[in-house]
Design an enzyme around this catalytic site. Structure first.
Site, short mmCIF file in Angstrom:
data_model
loop_
_atom_site.label_atom_id
_atom_site.label_comp_id
_atom_site.label_asym_id
_atom_site.label_seq_id
_atom_site.Cartn_x
_atom_site.Cartn_y
_atom_site.Cartn_z
CB THR A 161 -2.57 2.48 9.66
OG1 THR A 161 -2.50 1.12 9.23
CG2 THR A 161 -2.13 2.58 11.10
CG ASP A 169 -1.97 -0.97 1.29
OD1 ASP A 169 -2.19 -1.64 0.26
OD2 ASP A 169 -2.60 -1.12 2.36
CG HIS A 188 -1.43 -3.12 12.22
ND1 HIS A 188 -0.91 -1.93 12.67
CD2 HIS A 188 -2.30 -2.80 11.25
CE1 HIS A 188 -1.48 -0.94 12.02
NE2 HIS A 188 -2.31 -1.43 11.13
CD GLU A 205 -3.43 -9.89 9.06
OE1 GLU A 205 -3.84 -10.21 7.93
OE2 GLU A 205 -2.76 -8.86 9.28
NE ARG A 212 -6.88 2.70 4.78
CZ ARG A 212 -7.47 2.73 5.97
NH1 ARG A 212 -8.66 3.25 6.12
NH2 ARG A 212 -6.86 2.25 7.02
NE ARG A 217 -6.75 6.66 3.95
CZ ARG A 217 -6.80 6.59 5.28
NH1 ARG A 217 -5.69 6.34 5.96
NH2 ARG A 217 -7.91 6.79 5.94
N1 PXP Z 1 -2.55 -6.54 8.44
C1 PXP Z 1 -3.62 -5.71 8.37
C2 PXP Z 1 -4.98 -6.30 8.54
C3 PXP Z 1 -3.47 -4.34 8.09
O1 PXP Z 1 -4.55 -3.53 8.03
C4 PXP Z 1 -2.16 -3.84 7.86
C5 PXP Z 1 -1.98 -2.40 7.49
O2 PXP Z 1 -2.55 -2.15 6.25
C6 PXP Z 1 -1.08 -4.74 7.96
C7 PXP Z 1 -1.31 -6.06 8.26
C8 PXP Z 1 0.33 -4.26 7.76
O3 PXP Z 1 0.67 -3.40 8.80
P1 PXP Z 1 2.04 -2.60 8.78
O4 PXP Z 1 1.98 -1.68 7.59
O5 PXP Z 1 2.05 -1.88 10.08
O6 PXP Z 1 3.13 -3.61 8.63
#
Ligand code: PXP
Length: 243
Positions: A100, A9, A191, A151, A45, A49
């Site tokens: 986020t 992203d 995340h 997840e 999204r 964005r």
């Molecule tokens: N998993 C999910 C469900 C997310 O929403 C995100 C962020 O888009 C990620 C993983 C990846 O998170 P990060 O960019 O903090 O590594």
């Protein structure tokens, strides 16, 4: 051994900051695959964005590993997913003002709706999963919705400043995921995982896949996507080999 899924992203974020045609998230995804990513994630999204509908269509044609689409469980997004058919969809909460994704979906507050969405995705040949906090009630609710995978949100784990707090959060993930094997649920996590905090999560025996975006793309700005992905994949492999 956990697999590495790379979220591209942020490449689209840079492109959209100028409404330009580069950098291209599809190119980033293909380089990430060559460097060891075993799946590619994008979040379409509602406000578009960063990732655009056309990116998802192109990724569907080009990604050779697995395409995971993160999206809100809205009618609009379900229609898009059923048409483009990513391999998997991870249902996430979405707030217009958030920078986020801020946490897991509260399945208990929308169980019937999420069950309908999972069924619609399955009937289109898309495997559904739900992003949740590490809480066994949410795990059972995901199973009741007939999700194929969950997840776990690792944001609280990642934000913990003291090692004792981090160990507590790690333990919550381990405890919440314990019964998933018998439930037939695959477990992913993601995340705020980065090069310093990924290994304890990667070492959890039932962990199938880690989805990582920001830290990899941030490092890629200095060393390139290939090296950034390879370094993360190596850390995950190292943690898995010590299991
Ligand atoms: N998993 C999910 C469900 C997310 O929403 C995100 C962020 O888009 C990620 C993983 C990846 O998170 P990060 O960019 O903090 O590594």
């Amino acid at each position: 051994m956990s697999k590495l899924g790379v979220n591209v992203d942020h490449i689209a974020n840079i492109r959209q900051s100028r409404k330009a045609i580069e950098p291209d998230p599809v190119t980033a995804a293909l380089i990430a695959e060559m460097a060891g990513a075993e799946s590619i994630t994008v979040h379409l999204r509602s406000d578009r964005r960063h990732i655009q509908d056309e990116d998802v269509r192109l990724l569907r044609r080009m990604v050779k590993t697995k395409l995971n689409l993160e999206m809100a469980a809205t009618e609009e997004m379900v229609k898009i997913a059923c048409e483009i058919k990513p391999d998997t969809v991870t249902l996430v909460p979405e707030k217009p003002q958030e920078v986020t994704t801020e946490g897991g979906l509260n399945i208990l507050a929308a169980q019937d709706e999420l069950e309908r969405v999972c069924a619609a995705l399955k009937s289109a040949g898309v495997s559904p999963g739900i992003f949740i906090d590490p809480d066994s009630r949410q795990v059972r609710a995901a199973q009741a919705c007939r999700a194929d995978f969950i997840e776990f949100h690792t944001g609280i784990y990642a934000a913990a400043k003291q090692s004792s707090r981090q160990a507590e959060e790690l333990n919550k993930i381990v405890q919440a995921g314990q019964a998933t094997g018998e439930m037939g649920l695959v477990v992913n996590a993601g995340h705020d995982l980065n090069y310093r905090n990924v290994q304890p999560i990667a070492a959890i025996p039932f962990m199938n896949e880690l989805n990582i975006g920001h830290s990899i793309i941030a490092r890629a700005a200095f060393v390139g996507i290939e090296r950034a992905v390879r370094q993360m994949a190596d850390l995950i492999k190292e943690a898995g080999s010590k299991q």
